[in-house]
Write a protein that holds these residues in place. Structure first.
Motif, mmCIF file in Angstrom:
data_model
loop_
_atom_site.group_PDB
_atom_site.id
_atom_site.type_symbol
_atom_site.label_atom_id
_atom_site.label_comp_id
_atom_site.label_asym_id
_atom_site.label_seq_id
_atom_site.Cartn_x
_atom_site.Cartn_y
_atom_site.Cartn_z
ATOM 1 N N VAL A 1 0.843 -1.204 0.000
ATOM 2 C CA VAL A 1 0.000 0.000 0.000
ATOM 3 C C VAL A 1 0.875 1.251 0.000
ATOM 4 O O VAL A 1 0.610 2.221 -0.719
ATOM 5 C CB VAL A 1 -0.952 -0.013 1.218
ATOM 6 C CG1 VAL A 1 -1.584 1.357 1.443
ATOM 7 C CG2 VAL A 1 -2.044 -1.068 1.029
ATOM 8 N N VAL B 1 -3.457 7.440 1.063
ATOM 9 C CA VAL B 1 -4.377 6.361 1.439
ATOM 10 C C VAL B 1 -5.690 6.943 1.958
ATOM 11 O O VAL B 1 -5.689 7.857 2.784
ATOM 12 C CB VAL B 1 -3.758 5.454 2.526
ATOM 13 C CG1 VAL B 1 -4.750 4.360 2.932
ATOM 14 C CG2 VAL B 1 -2.474 4.831 2.012
ATOM 15 N N ALA C 1 0.559 3.983 -2.830
ATOM 16 C CA ALA C 1 0.001 5.281 -2.444
ATOM 17 C C ALA C 1 0.956 6.427 -2.730
ATOM 18 O O ALA C 1 0.543 7.586 -2.774
ATOM 19 C CB ALA C 1 -0.383 5.266 -0.963
ATOM 20 N N CYS D 1 -1.800 2.876 7.843
ATOM 21 C CA CYS D 1 -2.058 3.156 6.420
ATOM 22 C C CYS D 1 -2.713 4.526 6.248
ATOM 23 O O CYS D 1 -2.347 5.298 5.359
ATOM 24 C CB CYS D 1 -2.957 2.076 5.818
ATOM 25 S SG CYS D 1 -2.131 0.496 5.577
ATOM 26 N N LEU E 1 -8.900 1.983 0.673
ATOM 27 C CA LEU E 1 -8.685 0.736 1.405
ATOM 28 C C LEU E 1 -9.899 0.403 2.269
ATOM 29 O O LEU E 1 -10.312 1.205 3.106
ATOM 30 C CB LEU E 1 -7.440 0.893 2.296
ATOM 31 C CG LEU E 1 -7.133 -0.233 3.276
ATOM 32 C CD1 LEU E 1 -6.853 -1.545 2.555
ATOM 33 C CD2 LEU E 1 -5.937 0.147 4.142
#
Lengths: 594, 79
Positions: free
Chosen positions: A138, A191, A142, A185, A149
């Protein structure tokens, strides 16, 4: 498809009907206007992705009418591997539908790996390692494109044998790992974490899982849950531009009671006064103001009385948060017109809140583009839906410095206008401003404010084109690219970063593809100073422009006309500019980091 | 056209948009190139959405023609 209470009649409907599969396919197959751009998205989902892909596709189309959408999906059964291998180039965004079985197949219903307590420690270790792998993937993605997500939304299998009402160690530990992963995240700029609370609202947990289809087809989502996931992921990947200003009524809206009848001491906005929702509304407005939303008052009231009531020290929002305050006995649409003029923003960027359907209808008839919302006076049960609608309209992921000073700069603009009216001539007036301009030449794709300006500005806008983040990064990665940003302040206060120019250097010339300036910065000759700075910083003799007229960019068109820049061949030589440029009296600070 | 045929034809129209409407009643898995395993999942979803969860996915996966689907639905509706 629509945010709740999106109506012009102020009626509330907290839970809109979900898009059906039939409607989604019709939308995807419908003839569309010639697309001005194409956008590809990647859906990472380890189950059979038929329904999630269809709904994500349809909801993105519903949000981006003029865009041709394509959705690529990951192969069955390996979400983590797909994310690790994915090259984000060419994608507008990535949507990740994570489920427990992606972290450990024993947490799904299609694998028989044992639910013995002896396996719990190993399951936890596997899940933790799985989250770490996905987090690394991720982070890499990103950095290049937005990543939406979704945390696991399907139920855990009954791996711990407890009474269903009781959560045991493994379940709480798994959720702990999931939330820690989510927090790490979500802290990354690219994100966008899907809100479990909003998903619960749209798709109650009991109606999400289709074990029949999971066992037969590897497709675990019910249609309604796939629709909700598609809708929310589309909102994260293609968010609507937030509104900029809110105009509120006072009596039976900002507070309970009619000021002219009860007097200043008689208005109520607390629990013991039976008027808690009005106090909560004040708190909400105060929070909006802190996020840079402009607030104003349109009230049929005695102006002196309204001013005194707004100054009550126990109000949960300061009187200074509202500008302008239009309190009189005239039509509210007239108040709204004056407020829009003071703010210098278009009606489609504004919400109007009033408890009276009559007042809402009167404002809506003159300004059909304004989003009107009825305050639920006397109906506290409807208040959560009311706040939810305002969150839909004004929500934005982060607050920048420009957001914090926006209201102050609007006041400054009004003071400036008053001073301009009082001054004898524009030259002496502009010279008296003590204006300071800072120019910064760079290729910094991390400048989110510059990108925001390009995507929000309508009036002083070279061509009306918008940019998504991947394209923005791509343009600035070109070796000859430049980004000029402009900050402004004068004796009335700072305006912050108010303009951006994006283009490419050519031999002794520059080609400008994007040029925008906030409407708050008009009438200060900042655009002239910007061109002069471009000539000087880039050491060039000619600037050409990728100009295109739009319905709303008349201010830029008029500026070009004054400089003799032809719409058919939009370019200007340095000598021509200097011959036509009026006197500029800004103090200039320049920095170049290209 | 019966109500059942009208509803089922509308489903086939969106499940197989390239299929000529006149060819829908005689459509079979063999005659419609787009009728693959993915389209079968979509078709099953559309039928469930319109008529409710009345068929097992395994049963729906065996549908090989418009007539198959119509027969299964007619039996269900008569039951």
């Amino acid at each position: 498809m629509q945010p709740p209470a999106y109506g012009k009649d102020g009626e509330l409907s907290f839970r809109p009907a979900a898009m059906k599969l039939f409607e989604a396919l019709q939308l995807i197959q419908a003839p569309r206007p010639p697309a001005v751009e194409r956008a590809r998205y990647f859906l990472a989902c380890s189950s059979t992705p038929v329904h999630p892909r269809t709904f994500l596709h349809a909801h993105l189309l519903a949000r981006c009418a003029a865009t041709a959408i394509e959705i690529d999906a990951s192969r069955y059964g390996d979400l983590t591997g797909a994310l690790e291998e994915l090259d984000p180039a060419g994608y507008r965004g990535v949507a990740i539908l994570l489920e427990w079985y992606d972290l450990d197949p024993r947490l799904g219903f299609r694998r028989l790996g044992g639910w013995s307590p002896a396996a719990f420690a190993d399951i936890l270790a596997t899940v933790r390692a799985g989250f770490e792998r996905i987090e690394r993937a991720v982070a890499r993605l990103a950095a290049a494109v937005p990543v939406a997500l979704a945390l696991p939304s399907l139920p855990l299998p009954p791996i711990e044998i407890s009474a269903p009402a009781q959560a045991l160690d493994l379940e709480t530990a798994l959720h702990h790992h999931a939330w820690a992963f989510a927090a790490r995240c979500a802290a990354r700029p690219g994100v966008r974490l899907l809100s479990p609370a909003e998903l619960d609202r749209l798709s109650p947990p009991a109606g999400r899982f289709d074990l029949r289809a999971e066992l037969a087809q590897g497709s675990p989502y019910t249609l309604s849950h796939a629709s909700a996931l598609g809708e929310l992921l589309s909102r994260l990947l293609a968010p609507a531009a937030p509104l900029k200003g809110l105009i509120t009524d006072l009596d039976d809206t900002l507070w309970s009671g009619i000021l002219g009848e009860t007097g200043i001491a008689g208005i109520r906005f607390t629990l013991d006064g039976g008027a808690q929702i009005h106090g909560l509304y004040q708190q909400f407005l105060e929070s909006l103001a802190a996020r840079g939303v402009l607030l104003a008052v349109a009230s049929k009231n005695d102006p002196a009385l309204a001013e005194q009531a707004l100054a009550r020290p126990d109000l949960l929002i300061a009187a200074q948060a509202f500008f302008p305050v239009e309190a009189h006995w005239g039509h509210k649409s007239e108040s709204v017109a004056r407020i829009l003029k003071a703010w210098n923003i278009a009606p489609d960027a504004v919400a109007f809140v009033d408890d009276s359907p009559l007042e809402i209808a009167e404002v809506q008839s003159r300004f059909p583009e304004i989003r009107c919302l009825a305050f639920p006076t006397g109906k506290p049960a409807e208040f959560p839906a009311f706040l939810h609608t305002l969150r839909e309209w004004f929500g934005k992921p982060s607050i920048g410095e420009e957001d914090r000073i926006r209201a102050q700069s609007i006041r400054g603009a009004a003071a400036l206008e008053a001073a301009r009216t009082a001054a004898a001539g524009s030259e002496s007036f502009l010279a008296s401003l003590e204006a300071r301009l800072s120019f910064r030449l760079s290729r910094e794709a991390s400048d989110q404010r510059a990108l925001e300006l390009i995507n929000k500005t309508n009036q002083f806008n070279l061509n009306g084109r918008r940019l998504d983040e991947p394209r923005w990064r791509e343009l600035l990665a070109r070796p000859d690219a430049f980004l000029l940003t402009v900050e402004y302040a004068d004796k009335f206060g700072p305006l912050g970063k108010i303009a951006a120019v994006l283009g490419e250097r050519r031999p002794r010339a520059a080609a400008v593809s994007f040029w925008v300036m906030s409407c708050r910065a008009f009438s200060r000759r900042i655009e002239h100073a910007t061109l002069r700075a471009l000539f000087r910083l880039l050491d060039i003799e000619t600037i050409s422009f990728d100009y295109r007229p739009t319905e709303r960019n008349a201010p830029l068109r008029e500026f070009f006309s004054a400089l003799g820049i032809a719409e058919s061949a939009p370019e200007i030589a340095r000598s021509q500019f200097e011959a036509r440029c009026p006197v500029l009296s800004h103090a200039i600070q320049e920095a170049a980091h290209v | 056209m019966s109500d059942l045929d009208a509803r089922l034809t509308a489903i086939f129209r969106v499940a197989f948009p390239s299929l000529d409407e006149l060819a829908i009643p005689s459509a079979t898995r063999d005659s419609v190139a787009a009728w693959d395993s993915i389209a079968a999942v979509t078709l099953a979803g559309l039928v469930e959405e319109e008529f409710g969860p009345v068929f097992d996915p395994d049963q729906a996966a065996d549908w090989a023609s418009y007539a198959d689907v119509r027969r299964a639905l007619a039996e269900h509706l008569d039951a």
